[in-house]
Scaffold this motif. Structure first.
Motif, PDB file in Angstrom:
ATOM      1  N   ALA A 293     -40.984  38.061  69.321  1.00 23.78           N
ATOM      2  CA  ALA A 293     -40.725  39.501  69.357  1.00 23.78           C
ATOM      3  C   ALA A 293     -40.723  40.095  67.952  1.00 23.78           C
ATOM      4  CB  ALA A 293     -39.394  39.773  70.058  1.00 23.78           C
ATOM      5  N   MET A 294     -40.041  39.406  67.026  1.00 24.09           N
ATOM      6  CA  MET A 294     -39.956  39.930  65.664  1.00 24.09           C
ATOM      7  C   MET A 294     -41.314  39.910  64.968  1.00 24.09           C
ATOM      8  SD  MET A 294     -38.055  41.324  63.415  1.00 24.09           S
ATOM      9  CE  MET A 294     -36.415  41.024  64.070  1.00 24.09           C
ATOM     10  N   ILE A 295     -42.039  38.805  65.082  1.00 18.50           N
ATOM     11  CA  ILE A 295     -43.343  38.688  64.422  1.00 18.50           C
ATOM     12  C   ILE A 295     -44.339  39.669  65.021  1.00 18.50           C
ATOM     13  CG2 ILE A 295     -45.301  37.150  64.028  1.00 18.50           C
ATOM     14  CD1 ILE A 295     -42.907  36.625  62.246  1.00 18.50           C
ATOM     15  N   SER A 296     -44.249  39.914  66.333  1.00 20.57           N
ATOM     16  CA  SER A 296     -45.162  40.869  66.959  1.00 20.57           C
ATOM     17  C   SER A 296     -44.994  42.252  66.347  1.00 20.57           C
ATOM     18  CB  SER A 296     -44.908  40.929  68.467  1.00 20.57           C
ATOM     19  OG  SER A 296     -45.161  39.678  69.072  1.00 20.57           O
ATOM     20  N   THR A 297     -43.738  42.646  66.110  1.00 19.11           N
ATOM     21  CA  THR A 297     -43.486  43.943  65.479  1.00 19.11           C
ATOM     22  C   THR A 297     -44.083  43.996  64.082  1.00 19.11           C
ATOM     23  OG1 THR A 297     -41.427  44.134  66.734  1.00 19.11           O
ATOM     24  CG2 THR A 297     -41.689  45.576  64.823  1.00 19.11           C
ATOM     25  N   VAL A 298     -43.890  42.924  63.320  1.00 17.87           N
ATOM     26  CA  VAL A 298     -44.423  42.879  61.955  1.00 17.87           C
ATOM     27  C   VAL A 298     -45.945  42.929  61.967  1.00 17.87           C
ATOM     28  CG1 VAL A 298     -44.587  41.477  59.866  1.00 17.87           C
ATOM     29  CG2 VAL A 298     -42.412  41.644  61.081  1.00 17.87           C
ATOM     30  N   VAL A 299     -46.561  42.186  62.895  1.00 20.54           N
ATOM     31  CA  VAL A 299     -48.024  42.152  62.966  1.00 20.54           C
ATOM     32  C   VAL A 299     -48.584  43.519  63.327  1.00 20.54           C
ATOM     33  CG1 VAL A 299     -49.976  41.214  64.266  1.00 20.54           C
ATOM     34  CG2 VAL A 299     -48.177  39.692  63.460  1.00 20.54           C
ATOM     35  N   ILE A 300     -47.904  44.224  64.232  1.00 19.54           N
ATOM     36  CA  ILE A 300     -48.376  45.554  64.615  1.00 19.54           C
ATOM     37  C   ILE A 300     -48.369  46.494  63.410  1.00 19.54           C
ATOM     38  CG2 ILE A 300     -47.816  47.596  65.986  1.00 19.54           C
ATOM     39  CD1 ILE A 300     -46.824  45.712  68.176  1.00 19.54           C
ATOM     40  N   VAL A 301     -47.299  46.447  62.617  1.00 24.26           N
ATOM     41  CA  VAL A 301     -47.222  47.303  61.426  1.00 24.26           C
ATOM     42  C   VAL A 301     -48.343  46.954  60.452  1.00 24.26           C
ATOM     43  CG1 VAL A 301     -45.809  47.899  59.424  1.00 24.26           C
ATOM     44  CG2 VAL A 301     -44.742  47.662  61.674  1.00 24.26           C
ATOM     45  N   LYS A 302     -48.552  45.658  60.221  1.00 22.72           N
ATOM     46  CA  LYS A 302     -49.617  45.254  59.302  1.00 22.72           C
ATOM     47  C   LYS A 302     -50.986  45.631  59.851  1.00 22.72           C
ATOM     48  CE  LYS A 302     -48.437  40.928  58.895  1.00 22.72           C
ATOM     49  NZ  LYS A 302     -48.474  39.527  58.412  1.00 22.72           N
ATOM     50  N   PHE A 303     -51.156  45.494  61.162  1.00 23.03           N
ATOM     51  CA  PHE A 303     -52.449  45.833  61.762  1.00 23.03           C
ATOM     52  C   PHE A 303     -52.760  47.310  61.578  1.00 23.03           C
ATOM     53  CE2 PHE A 303     -55.962  45.074  64.529  1.00 23.03           C
ATOM     54  CZ  PHE A 303     -56.145  46.254  65.232  1.00 23.03           C
ATOM     55  N   VAL A 304     -51.743  48.184  61.720  1.00 21.90           N
ATOM     56  CA  VAL A 304     -51.961  49.614  61.527  1.00 21.90           C
ATOM     57  C   VAL A 304     -52.395  49.896  60.097  1.00 21.90           C
ATOM     58  CG1 VAL A 304     -50.819  51.870  61.491  1.00 21.90           C
ATOM     59  CG2 VAL A 304     -50.386  50.273  63.368  1.00 21.90           C
ATOM     60  N   ILE A 305     -51.753  49.215  59.128  1.00 16.51           N
ATOM     61  CA  ILE A 305     -52.113  49.424  57.723  1.00 16.51           C
ATOM     62  C   ILE A 305     -53.539  48.961  57.457  1.00 16.51           C
ATOM     63  CG2 ILE A 305     -51.559  48.765  55.350  1.00 16.51           C
ATOM     64  CD1 ILE A 305     -48.638  48.504  56.231  1.00 16.51           C
ATOM     65  N   VAL A 306     -53.838  47.748  57.904  1.00 18.12           N
ATOM     66  CA  VAL A 306     -55.174  47.202  57.664  1.00 18.12           C
ATOM     67  C   VAL A 306     -56.232  48.009  58.403  1.00 18.12           C
ATOM     68  CG1 VAL A 306     -56.634  45.173  57.982  1.00 18.12           C
ATOM     69  CG2 VAL A 306     -54.272  44.894  57.240  1.00 18.12           C
ATOM     70  N   PHE A 307     -55.930  48.427  59.625  1.00 19.42           N
ATOM     71  CA  PHE A 307     -56.903  49.202  60.400  1.00 19.42           C
ATOM     72  C   PHE A 307     -57.216  50.523  59.714  1.00 19.42           C
ATOM     73  CE2 PHE A 307     -59.221  50.127  64.194  1.00 19.42           C
ATOM     74  CZ  PHE A 307     -59.134  51.501  64.364  1.00 19.42           C
ATOM     75  N   GLY A 308     -56.201  51.150  59.115  1.00 19.18           N
ATOM     76  CA  GLY A 308     -56.449  52.398  58.394  1.00 19.18           C
ATOM     77  C   GLY A 308     -57.377  52.200  57.213  1.00 19.18           C
ATOM     78  N   ILE A 309     -57.197  51.088  56.502  1.00 18.86           N
ATOM     79  CA  ILE A 309     -58.070  50.805  55.358  1.00 18.86           C
ATOM     80  C   ILE A 309     -59.487  50.501  55.820  1.00 18.86           C
ATOM     81  CG2 ILE A 309     -58.446  49.236  53.420  1.00 18.86           C
ATOM     82  CD1 ILE A 309     -55.409  48.877  53.270  1.00 18.86           C
ATOM     83  N   LEU A 310     -59.584  49.644  56.860  1.00 23.31           N
ATOM     84  CA  LEU A 310     -60.911  49.262  57.334  1.00 23.31           C
ATOM     85  C   LEU A 310     -61.648  50.424  57.984  1.00 23.31           C
ATOM     86  CD1 LEU A 310     -60.181  45.736  58.867  1.00 23.31           C
ATOM     87  CD2 LEU A 310     -61.223  46.258  56.661  1.00 23.31           C
ATOM     88  N   SER A 311     -60.926  51.329  58.633  1.00 26.34           N
ATOM     89  CA  SER A 311     -61.578  52.451  59.298  1.00 26.34           C
ATOM     90  C   SER A 311     -62.361  53.301  58.309  1.00 26.34           C
ATOM     91  CB  SER A 311     -60.536  53.323  60.009  1.00 26.34           C
ATOM     92  OG  SER A 311     -59.910  52.593  61.034  1.00 26.34           O
ATOM     93  N   ARG A 312     -61.830  53.420  57.117  1.00 27.22           N
ATOM     94  CA  ARG A 312     -62.475  54.275  56.114  1.00 27.22           C
ATOM     95  C   ARG A 312     -63.690  53.602  55.491  1.00 27.22           C
ATOM     96  NH1 ARG A 312     -61.226  58.743  53.109  1.00 27.22           N
ATOM     97  NH2 ARG A 312     -62.117  58.853  51.002  1.00 27.22           N
TER      98      ARG A 312
END
Length: 668
Positions: A293-312
Motif C-alpha cells: 500500500a505504501m509503495i503503491s502511493t509512492v510509485v503513483i507520485v513518481k509516475f505522475v512526475i515522470v509522466f509529466g516530464i516524458l509527455s513534454r
C-alpha cells in the motif's frame, strides 16, 4: 535529477513505513505470550511459529500446526504429510521427512505433493533452504532408455538411475538428482514426471550419480525448511535488511552510464526490489501488504512526475509519429489481405495429427503404395477429398533420426519441384509423415520400363525440374540443405509429370557459407554416392556430392537403363557412364561419325551428366550451372575431361551407339 529524486523519495517512504508499523502495532505478535510451549516425543519446547492441535486460537500459525501421533510430530505441507524430526529456533529452520516413505517396500514420493522452491512459494508459506536442497525427480518412460546421461544441459547433475521395483513391461521408472528445480522440458521426450522431492544436509555430502537405494536413504533423512518471518522482532529485521538490499541495488544501477538504467532504477526498480525482498522473507503477511500500500502511493507520485516530464519531451513527438505511421500503413495495407495471408500461412504449415487420425485418413491402412527400408507408404484422404501419401516409419527408425530430418528440412519448404510435407504424427514409437500424393509414382518406374514413353523434350523438362528443385535446396533456403540420396526412386511425378524431389531421411542442414561438411554425415545409395563420401582423398563432402548423384541420375534417364548392368549384352556396356564417354569422345574426333546416331537432347543429358560425375568435387559444376546447361542447347556444351573410372580402352567400342530408351518415342 530524476533518478536521485526518485531514490530519495523511495528511501524516505520506506524508512517512514518501518517506524509507523512498529509504533502502531501492525506487526504485533499473535498472542504468543499467552501460549504455553508444547512437546511431542523427542521434540521439546515447541513454540511459535508452530502450534499444536488443540492450542488456543492465536497461538502460532495455522500453516504450522503439528499433530502428535505415536510420539511423532506430523505437519501437512500442501497435500503431503511429513514428520518433523528436529527444530532449530536459532537457525530458524526445521527438518522434515516424508511420512509416506515408511509405508512402502518401493518408496517414492506421492505425485500430488509439490515441495516449495526458495523464494517462489505457491499456496503454502514454507520455503526450502537454498543452501542444502537437492532434488530427486522420479520419471516414468514408455521405453527403456539407452542414453541415461544427465537430462540438463547446464549442470553436471546425476544420470537416470533405474527404479526396478516400479518398472513394468511397458513402463520403465527412473530417478535422477539435480541441484536445480526440474522442469518438464528437462526430461527425455519419452518420459513423464511421477513425483519429486528435495533432500540434503550441510553435514552430508550430496549424492552424485547415486543409485535408487542410496537416494531412498537420503530421502528418509529428510530436508530443511525455513521459518517464516512473522513476529514483531523479525519484521524490524526484515525491513532493515531489505532497505540495505534496495540501497545496494540502486548504487549498482546508478553507477551505470546509461541514463535509461538510472531512471528505471530510481522510478521503479528500487521499489520492486524492496517489495520482492519483503515477500521473500515474509510471504503475504501484514507487513507485506502494508508495504504494498505504501509503495503503491509512492510509485503513483513518481509516475505522475515522470509522466509529466516524458509527455513534454517524448510522448508528444511519439504521438505525432505514431499517427503519421498509422495513416501511411492504413493506405498501403488491407486488413482483408492480411487475414488472407495469415490463413494461407497456416494452411501451408505442416499440421500434427494423432495416430487415430492416421488410421482414419488411411482407412485403417487399406491401400499400400510401397515398401522400403524406412517402412511402408499408404494412400490416404484428408477432409475435402484431398489425397495424400502417408509414410509410416518402421520400428527400427523409432529413435527419430529420419523423422526429425524430414520434418526439419521440408517442413517449411514450398517449391514446385520439392514434395510438400502436409503433416506428421508422433505418438511414442508410432511416427508418420504425410505428403502430397503423387499419382504418377517414382521416376524409376518410368525410365526403366518399356511400357511408359516420354518424348525427348518431356525428358529434358523432367531433368530441368529436378535440377531446379535441388538448386533450391542448396541456394534458396536460409540454411543449405544437402539431400545425400538423389536417385530415380526419390523423384516423384504428379499428374502432369512435374518432378518433385522427395525422401529427405538422409538430408542435413548446413550454413550456406560452409564449403564442406563432416565425413560422418556421408550416407547414400551405392551407385549414386559421390567418391568423396567414401574417401577424403577425392575431396571434401559438400553440395557437390548431390551434383554427383544428379549426374548419375541424368545418365540413367538418357540411357533408359541402370548405370551398372551386370546383364549387359556386351562387357563394354557393363558400366554405362564409361561406355557413353568412350563413344562421345570418339564421335568428337570423327572416328565413328557415320555409325554414331544420337538425339540432340540425349547427347545434352549425357554431356551434362558426365560433367556432374567428375571425380574431384571442384571439377563439377554447381546446381545453378547445371540448370543453365539444361536450359541451353546442346551445341555449346563441351565434352568434359575423362572421369577417373574411364581410364584404359574399352572392348567392343566399335559397335553402334544406339539409345537404350527403346520405349521412348518422339511422339510421346
Amino acid at each position: 535529477m530524476v533518478s536521485s529524486h526518485g531514490f530519495l523519495l523511495s528511501l524516505q517512504a520506506l524508512t517512514m513505513v518501518s517506524t509507523i508499523m512498529t509504533n502502531t502495532g501492525v506487526i504485533a505478535t499473535q498472542g504468543q505470550a499467552f501460549c504455553p510451549s508444547s512437546s511431542c516425543g523427542h521434540l521439546q519446547d515447541i513454540r511459535s511459529p508452530f502450534r499444536m492441535q488443540g492450542d488456543p486460537q492465536g497461538c502460532g500459525f495455522p500453516e504450522y500446526e503439528l499433530v502428535c501421533i505415536d510420539s511423532k510430530a506430523i505437519i501437512h505441507i500442501n497435500n503431503g504429510r511429513y514428520f518433523v524430526t528436529s527444530i532449530s529456533y536459532s537457525n530458524s529452520t526445521f527438518w522434515v521427512v516424508d511420512a509416506n516413505l515408511d509405508n512402502s517396500s518401493c518408496p517414492i514420493p506421492a505425485s500430488n505433493q509439490r515441495p516449495y522452491v526458495n523464494g517462489l512459494p505457491s499456496e503454502g508459506r514454507t520455503l526450502l533452504d537454498p543452501d542444502t536442497v537437492t532434488w530427486a525427480a522420479f520419471v516414468s518412460c514408455s521405453e527403456m532408455l539407452s542414453d541415461v546421461s544427465s537430462p540438463f544441459l547446464s549442470c553436471c547433475s546425476g544420470i537416470y538411475q533405474p527404479v526396478n521395483c516400479r518398472s513394468t513391461k511397458n513402463s520403465f521408472a527412473y530417478v535422477f538428482t539435480t541441484t536445480f528445480f526440474p522442469m518438464v522440458g528437462d526430461i527425455k521426450p519419452s518420459c513423464r514426471y511421477l513425483s519429486m522431492i528435495p533432500f540434503g544436509s550441510r553435514h552430508v555430502k550430496r549424492p552424485d550419480n547415486a543409485s535408487y537405494d542410496d537416494i531412498v536413504k537420503f530421502m528418509k533423512n529428510g530436508f530443511a525448511v525455513n521459518f517464516p518471518y512473522r513476529n514483531g522482532r523479525s519484521y524490524h529485521l526484515v525491513i532493515n535488511t531489505c532497505l540495505k538490499d534496495a540501497n545496494g541495488y540502486f548504487n549498482d544501477k546508478i553507477s551505470n552510464s546509461s541514463i535509461v538504467d538510472q531512471t528505471l532504477a530510481a522510478v521503479f526498480g528500487i521499489d520492486l526490489r524492496f517489495l520482492r525482498c519483503v515477500n521473500d522473507y515474509s510471504y503475504r503477511s501484514k507487513l507485506f501488504w502494508a508495504m504494498v500500500a505504501m509503495i503503491s502511493t509512492v510509485v503513483i507520485v513518481k509516475f505522475v512526475i515522470v509522466f509529466g516530464i516524458l509527455s513534454r519531451f517524448v510522448f508528444a513527438p511519439l504521438t505525432v509519429l505514431t499517427f503519421l505511421a498509422y495513416k501511411y500503413w492504413k493506405t498501403r495495407i488491407s486488413i482483408d489481405a492480411v487475414e488472407k495471408f495469415l490463413q494461407m500461412q497456416q494452411a501451408l504449415s505442416p499440421a500434427r495429427y494423432a495416430y487415430t487420425d492416421i488410421t482414419a485418413i488411411t482407412g485403417h491402412f487399406r491401400e499400400k503404395l510401397g515398401q522400403g527400408g524406412y517402412g511402408s507408404v499408404y494412400r490416404g484422404v484428408l477432409p475435402g477429398d484431398v489425397s495424400v501419401a502417408v509414410k509410416m516409419l518402421s520400428n527400427s527408425l523409432c529413435n527419430g533420426d529420419e523423422f526429425i530430418s524430414e520434418v526439419s528440412t521440408i517442413g517449411s519448404i514450398h517449391h514446385v519441384n520439392v514434395v510438400r510435407l502436409v503433416g506428421f504424427c508422433s505418438e511414442e514409437t508410432k511416427r508418420a509423415l504425410i505428403y502430397e500424393y503423387m499419382p504418377r509414382g517414382s521416376l524409376d518406374k518410368h525410365i526403366f520400363s518399356s511400357e511408359q514413353s516420354f518424348s525427348w523434350d518431356k525428358l529434358n523438362g523432367i531433368a530441368l525440374g529436378i535440377a531446379r528443385g535441388i538448386n533450391y535446396l542448396h541456394q534458396g533456403c536460409e540454411m543449405q540443405i544437402l539431400h545425400f540420396d538423389i536417385k530415380p526412386h526419390n523423384i516423384l511425378l504428379d499428374n502432369s509429370f512435374t518432378p518433385k524431389v522427395a525422401d529427405f531421411g538422409l538430408a542435413k542442414l548446413y550454413p550456406r557459407d560452409n564449403s564442406f561438411v563432416p565425413v560422418s554425415a556421408a550416407r547414400g545409395t551405392i551407385g549414386y554416392i559421390a567418391p568423396e563420401m567414401i574417401s577424403r582423398n577425392f575431396g571434401v563432402v559438400s553440395c557437390k556430392s548431390d551434383v554427383y548423384s544428379f549426374g548419375m541420375l541424368l545418365l540413367e534417364m538418357a540411357g533408359g537403363r541402370r548405370n551398372l548392368d551386370q546383364h549387359a549384352e556386351r562387357r563394354s556396356q557393363t558400366y554405362y557412364p564409361a561406355w557413353v564417354y568412350s563413344h562421345l569422345t570418339r564421335q568428337e574426333v570423327g572416328e565413328i561419325c557415320e555409325a554414331f546416331d544420337v538425339h540432340e537432347v540425349e547427347r545434352k543429358l549425357c554431356v551434362v551428366g558426365l560433367w556432374c560425375i567428375q571425380m574431384k568435387p571442384h571439377d563439377r559444376p554447381t546446381m545453378a550451372e547445371v540448370v543453365g546447361m539444361l536450359e541451353a542447347g546442346a551445341d555449346g556444351l563441351q565434352i568434359p575431361p575423362q572421369p577417373f573410372f574411364c581410364g584404359g580402352e574399352l572392348t567392343g567400342s566399335t559397335s553402334y551407339f544406339s539409345s537404350e530408351l527403346s520405349a521412348i518415342s518422339e511422339n510421346g
